[in-house]
Design an enzyme around this catalytic site. Structure first.
Site, PDB file in Angstrom:
ATOM      1  N   VAL A  78       0.810  -1.227   0.000  1.00  8.11           N
ATOM      2  CA  VAL A  78       0.000   0.000   0.000  1.00  8.11           C
ATOM      3  C   VAL A  78       0.843   1.277   0.000  1.00  8.11           C
ATOM      4  CG1 VAL A  78      -2.032  -1.059   1.031  1.00  8.11           C
ATOM      5  CG2 VAL A  78      -0.243  -0.113   2.513  1.00  8.11           C
ATOM      6  N   TYR A  79       2.148   1.174  -0.200  1.00  7.16           N
ATOM      7  CA  TYR A  79       2.977   2.380  -0.235  1.00  7.16           C
ATOM      8  C   TYR A  79       2.880   3.026  -1.618  1.00  7.16           C
ATOM      9  CZ  TYR A  79       5.266   1.031   4.172  1.00  7.16           C
ATOM     10  OH  TYR A  79       5.538   0.705   5.473  1.00  7.16           O
ATOM     11  N   GLY A  80       2.621   4.344  -1.595  1.00  8.64           N
ATOM     12  CA  GLY A  80       2.517   5.101  -2.841  1.00  8.64           C
ATOM     13  C   GLY A  80       1.081   5.369  -3.219  1.00  8.64           C
TER      14      GLY A  80
END
Length: 332
Positions: free
Chosen positions: A58-60
């Protein structure tokens, strides 16, 4: 760079891990780290001997951006040189609006997400796969069963757990032992020289069970770099582009009387050893002697990352280490 065995695993990692949560992250119209900057930072990490890279599905913005950019960079390097960690739990919007099974730690979501993570990273295995949070809606037996399957299929080497209550970590480790399932070998709580006692029970479990600790926010969101100035009105001044200038919750999370006291102690030690406050704060974590501690640094620039790497070149005396401890305890 210095290296260490990651807890009870057989894997050797740099004593600093490079965190990529800023990759593609947006605040309004501001991108914290764009693709070119991300690749420059990865270059700097590798040039300075960092072989341990942390990301999450879920990064970005959208979700998966960080993994994708790492995968593009990794394509020009030898995958076997690196220890790559990712995570699963939160709703994933990288494929559109999340559906009812697009979050949590149930078998369906974990299976779908690990395949997406491997595809974006351009690899057929992860060295370390964390549960990003505890899932109260899924029995831990189901979560550990599917994670064990991933290990036995060769898609994951080791398992990790991020933030949760100490009793939940204990329950998970007990379940693994009783049911013959793979156990968590690494944890990722928020730990730094200011925020330590809040997770002391959790860290006690890690120490007792020989579980490695890879703290996120080791510099208290940048507060322990010493770049924030206290104002006469009791507030603070943040440099442009810093987390304190971008995050409306920074003050509530990180700026306390205890934090200022700890920073004073860190700065006094930094003056004595000829280092920066950031380097002293990171070294304080690296030198934890009850468990393997590998801080995750999320620098915004190559210069910041190179400064962070300097933490492996200094040593703290027992008195200096305890002075930082005492500063936190004095304002309990």
């Amino acid at each position: 760079m210095e290296y260490t065995t990651l807890g009870n695993t057989g894997t050797t990692v740099s004593k600093l891990c490079f965190g990529t949560w800023r990759f593609g992250k947006t605040h309004g119209n501001t991108v914290e780290t764009d693709r070119e900057e991300a690749h420059d930072l990865l270059d700097t990490a590798w040039e300075n001997g960092i072989n341990f890279i942390d990301t999450a599905n879920v990064y970005g913005d959208p979700d998966g951006t960080s993994e994708k950019w790492i995968g593009e960079w990794l394509a020009d390097h030898d995958r076997e040189d690196f220890v790559i960690a990712s995570k699963v739990y939160f709703p994933f919007d990288g494929w559109g609006e999340p559906g009812p099974n697009d979050s949590g730690l149930g078998r369906k979501h974990v299976r779908a997400q690990v395949e997406g993570t491997l595809e974006r990273l351009g690899t057929d295995y992860l060295d370390l796969y964390y549960i990003h949070r505890w899932d109260d809606d899924t029995p831990i037996e189901e979560t550990l069963s599917v994670l064990t399957e991933l290990v036995r299929e060769g898609k994951v080497h080791y398992l990790g757990a991020s933030s949760m209550a100490a009793w939940k970590l204990t329950k998970a480790l007990w379940t693994s032992d009783v049911e013959g399932l793979e156990r968590f070998d690494v944890t990722q709580p928020m730990v730094n020289a200011v925020e330590y006692d809040e997770v002391s029970d959790y860290l006690d479990v890690c120490a007792d069970q020989d579980v490695a600790v890879c703290p996120y926010s080791p510099l208290a969101g940048g507060f322990l770099t010493g770049k924030y100035e206290r104002t006469d009105e009791g507030g603070f001044e943040a440099p442009d582009g810093s987390r304190g200038s971008l995050d409306d919750m920074f003050d509530e999370y990180y700026v306390t009387e205890r934090a200022w006291d700890v920073l004073d102690a860190v700065e006094s030690v930094a003056d004595e050893v000829g280092a920066t406050p950031a380097q002293v704060s990171l070294r304080w974590l690296i030198e934890q002697d009850r468990f393997t501690c590998v801080p995750i640094v999320g620098a915004r620039t190559p210069e910041q990352l190179e400064e962070n790497v300097g933490a492996v070149e200094i040593d703290l005396t027992d008195e200096q280490f305890e002075r930082i401890d005492a500063a936190r305890a004095d304002t309990e």
